[in-house]
Design a protein around this motif. Structure first.
Motif, PDB file in Angstrom:
ATOM      1  N   ILE A 606       0.956  -1.269  -0.001  1.00 18.36           N
ATOM      2  CA  ILE A 606       0.123  -0.121   0.088  1.00 18.36           C
ATOM      3  C   ILE A 606       0.906   1.181  -0.051  1.00 18.36           C
ATOM      4  N   PRO A 634      -2.592  -2.902  -3.682  1.00 20.99           N
ATOM      5  CA  PRO A 634      -4.069  -2.458  -3.925  1.00 20.99           C
ATOM      6  C   PRO A 634      -4.529  -2.738  -5.190  1.00 20.99           C
ATOM      7  N   SER A 719      -9.832   0.278   2.679  1.00 14.64           N
ATOM      8  CA  SER A 719     -10.339   1.585   2.179  1.00 14.64           C
ATOM      9  C   SER A 719     -10.677   1.461   0.736  1.00 14.64           C
ATOM     10  N   ALA A 746      -5.266   3.040   4.528  1.00 15.72           N
ATOM     11  CA  ALA A 746      -5.692   1.631   4.611  1.00 15.72           C
ATOM     12  C   ALA A 746      -4.468   1.048   5.421  1.00 15.72           C
ATOM     13  N   GLU A 750      -6.759  -2.168   0.036  1.00 19.50           N
ATOM     14  CA  GLU A 750      -7.214  -1.051  -0.435  1.00 19.50           C
ATOM     15  C   GLU A 750      -7.475  -1.408  -1.893  1.00 19.50           C
TER      16      GLU A 750
END
Length: 767
Positions: A606, A634, A719, A746, A750
């Protein structure tokens, strides 16, 4: 590495002994607690509401003992988290256990657990094995550190222990040479799930953080912290340290914490009491100004203005709003206000002498000297009050001198009369008339002197600061004398028109608050209620230089902790884009500057993704360095319509819950967009979602929809960034910063959703 079985057995025995000792201490304290409580109740009945010195003493004692009881009861869960073995120079090796609270035997005074803030505990955080030292109030203590041990304790049970050898437990990333090092104990703590409250981290404070926490009080400390570096946590732990270290000079009432919004204040609300900090005032800048200025109308907040800028399609309108905000937050604007105060001072000097008829009670030259020189360091109104107070000490003597002059004048008339008239009834009558006139004149002069004195200062002393600011912007003479050549007339007129319109609508723009407060300080002084021995300012990059000057004025000794991240400066049209400029323009050379690049929040994947957005920003910041905690990269997901988005979201929620995680945030760019997302999810999602409103002070659910600019400082297990397409996230510097903020929220998972064309900010490196 985990300690061996033999060592673990010894530690478990010690842990059991400590728990038994704590339980015994609690019984003793509870007994004393109950006796005091009973005694207080009896004394209250006897006093029948009247003051009783013994009652007052026992109530104070009860507050101390009861707080102590709460400390011991809390310590049953986790009495300590670390151990060091240290041999002081020419002394014997001793073992010290370190915890959140210092715990001592009430009977014999033995210290069973050392408080994490104590000087000796510095070795646990910053000491290295071998010869070392720590600083104490009596000087530098040298010696040898032979052991640093960390304990994993859950619900009153010792689960594991780790020794920090120089090359033993430090784990190196197998992905990238030079990546962050992190110990096993820290990794276990970082893998925990997020909740809606900030936690104390006394057990996992790292060396760089510890250096900041233990910096001395009487200086301004500025530290730039990468997303997830623990800026807020470090700032609050520093406050806990200062209140412990300077307990005789500093208490909670002497401290103000300024945070970006009510939600953020709620987020940190449990940390301060958890660290044993009471009575600390926590406010937003707008709340503080509203209280200080007695504002009764609405405040047009920076959040609402940012939303306006983000949603306004007219480029010219955005530029004008941004330019006006930038000017009002600048050092130039502060200097223009300074010049305006000098202009007011000069106008104040038209008052002349304080007179009684033709007699001068106080000479204007003396008043000007006191006003412009001797007392120039004081606020304007205070100078006038001080001059009045000073003159009051001299007024009787001044009146006596005038009376003497009156005596002399009439004595001279009597003497002349005696020379020009022979003694007789007419002369005696005229002499009596002269003496009667003299006596009347002396009496009138005494009364008139005091009246003229009071009238003079009534006309001169009070300057209504609430009206001064509008005059500053609307008076043509003021513009010509102060602002011409520094600010364009058209911009100045825009500022004036905006302030007048706001007044008519009973609204104050948050961008005007700094000027209003500063004017009040310069004219009236900083109210005693708003003077603090220490200030903590979080998300400082979002405050203007002028706002920081106002906060500095409220610090009695320039003692401040200022934390922020330039990379997250989403209010860049009005905020701080460079710490060096702030330090030079506002705080000067006494500032201590730190930078934290280590990020403890998110996984390596992330942080590395977010760093690519950081890299294309216009700043010279070092990229955040993630700790060695891996997870999924992500996910970038295209969606066809909002039903498709909602169905994908439901699958993500299930995955989060299956992973024993809890908190999930769908992040829209603006509040208006978030309202639309809420409507989509109400229609298509099987889960209930809570929309976070701009004035909310609590996160009410684990599944939320939140505007991008309200996520500052918050963190979530997962998130979801909504619609990161080219029209929603353009290549503007503001959008790059907003996207960086939302990409760093996050902890574990993510997802970046988009429809149409993916934003170029991401598309350029996601191929």
């Amino acid at each position: 590495m985990s300690i061996d079985c033999g060592e673990m057995k010894i530690e478990k025995e010690h842990f059991k002994d400590i728990l038994n000792w704590i339980n015994s201490e609690i019984e003793n304290i509870q007994s004393d607690d109950m006796k005091l409580k009973t005694s207080i109740e009896d004394l209250r009945k006897q006093s029948k509401g009247r003051y009783n010195e013994e009652l007052d003493t026992k109530e104070k004692l009860y507050n101390i003992t009861h707080k102590n009881l709460e400390k011991y009861e809390e310590s049953r869960e986790k009495p300590y988290f670390g151990r060091i073995d240290f041999r002081e120079y020419k002394g014997q090796k001793e073992t010290f256990y370190i915890g959140k609270f210092g715990l001592g035997d009430i009977q014999n005074g033995d210290e069973k657990v050392i408080d994490w803030r104590a000087p000796l505990a510095d070795l646990y955080y910053s000491g290295v094995e071998g010869k070392t030292f720590y600083k104490s109030p009596i000087g530098v203590i040298s010696g040898e550190l032979s052991l640093k041990r960390k304990f994993l304790i859950e619900k009153g049970k010792l689960k594991n222990a780790f020794d920090e050898g120089i090359n033993e437990i430090m784990l190196k990333s197998d992905n990238e040479e030079g990546n962050s090092l992190v110990d096993e104990f820290l990794k276990i703590n970082l893998n925990q799930s997020a909740n809606n409250r900030l936690k104390n981290v006394v057990a996992t404070i790292q060396k760089g953080q510890n250096d900041i926490i233990r910096t001395e009080k009487n200086s301004t400390l500025v530290f730039q912290g990468a997303a997830g570096s623990g800026k807020t946590t470090v700032a609050l732990h520093r406050l806990a340290y200062l209140l412990y270290r300077y307990k005789d000079k500093l208490n909670g009432k002497d401290v103000l914490v300024i945070a970006p919004n009510k939600l953020f204040l709620s987020y940190i609300s449990d940390v301060l009491p958890d660290l044993g900090i009471d009575n600390v005032k926590q406010m937003t800048f707008e709340e503080m100004c509203s209280e200080l200025l007695h504002i009764k109308g609405k405040i047009y907040t920076k959040e609402k203005k940012l939303a306006h800028i983000l949603e306004d399609s007219k480029i010219s309108s955005k530029k004008n709003i941004s330019l006006c905000s930038r000017i009002r937050g600048s050092v130039l604007y502060k200097k223009l206000i300074d010049d305006y105060v000098k202009y007011i001072e000069k106008k104040d000097l038209d008052m002349g002498d304080i007179k009684v008829d033709s007699y001068i009670l106080f000479n204007s030259q003396e008043i000007y000297r006191l006003y412009l020189k001797d007392m120039s360091h004081m606020p304007v109104n205070r100078r006038k009050h001080e001059i009045k107070r000073y003159f009051k000490l001299k007024i009787d003597d001044k009146i006596n001198k005038i009376v003497d002059k009156i005596d002399f004048f009439y004595d001279y008339q009597v003497a002349r009369l005696k020379k020009t008239m022979e003694d007789g009834l007419d002369r005696r009558k005229k002499i009596i008339d002269i003496y009667d006139k003299r006596d009347r004149k002396k009496k009138e002069a005494t009364i008139t002197a005091k009246k003229n004195f009071e009238d003079y200062f009534d006309r001169w002393t009070e300057v209504d600061t609430s009206k001064l600011y509008e005059k500053f912007l609307t008076d043509q003479k003021v513009f010509e004398k102060i602002a011409a050549g520094k600010v364009s007339k058209s911009i100045w007129d825009d500022l004036a028109k905006e302030v007048q319109t706001n007044r008519q609508n009973n609204v104050i723009d948050s961008d005007d608050l700094a000027a209003l407060c500063y004017l009040k300080f310069k004219i009236e002084g900083v109210p005693k209620k708003f003077k603090y021995k220490h200030l903590v300012v979080d998300e400082a990059q979002d405050y203007s230089s002028f706002e920081m000057e106002v906060l500095k004025e409220m610090s009695t000794s320039d003692s401040m902790t200022i934390v922020g991240d330039i990379a997250q400066g989403i209010y860049d049209y009005r905020g701080i884009s460079d710490w060096n400029g702030l330090i030079k323009d506002i705080f000067g050379s006494s500032v201590k500057y730190f930078q934290l690049t280590q990020s403890y929040r998110s996984t390596v994947e992330i942080i590395e993704f977010a760093n690519k957005v950081l890299k294309i920003q216009k700043n010279n910041l070092k990229a955040a360095a993630p700790v060695l905690r891996h997870g999924d990269s992500p996910k970038i997901v295209e969606f066809k319509n909002n039903r498709d988005f909602s169905e994908n979201l439901d699958k993500i929620v299930k995955k989060v819950y299956d992973s024993s995680k809890n908190t999930i945030a769908v992040i829209g760019k603006t509040y208006d967009q978030c309202k639309k997302i809420r409507d989509y999810l109400k229609k298509y999602s099987v889960y209930n979602w809570n929309l976070v409103r701009e004035n909310d002070d609590v996160l009410k659910d684990d599944k939320i929809i939140i505007p991008s600019y309200m996520t500052k400082g918050l963190e979530f297990d997962c998130s979801i960034i909504y619609n990161c397409n080219q029209s929603n996230y353009t290549e503007s510097e503001l959008d790059k910063k907003i996207l960086y903020v939302v990409l760093t929220r996050a902890l574990h998972m993510e997802y970046i959703f988009y429809s149409g064309k993916l934003s170029k900010i991401i598309a350029d490196f996601h191929k």
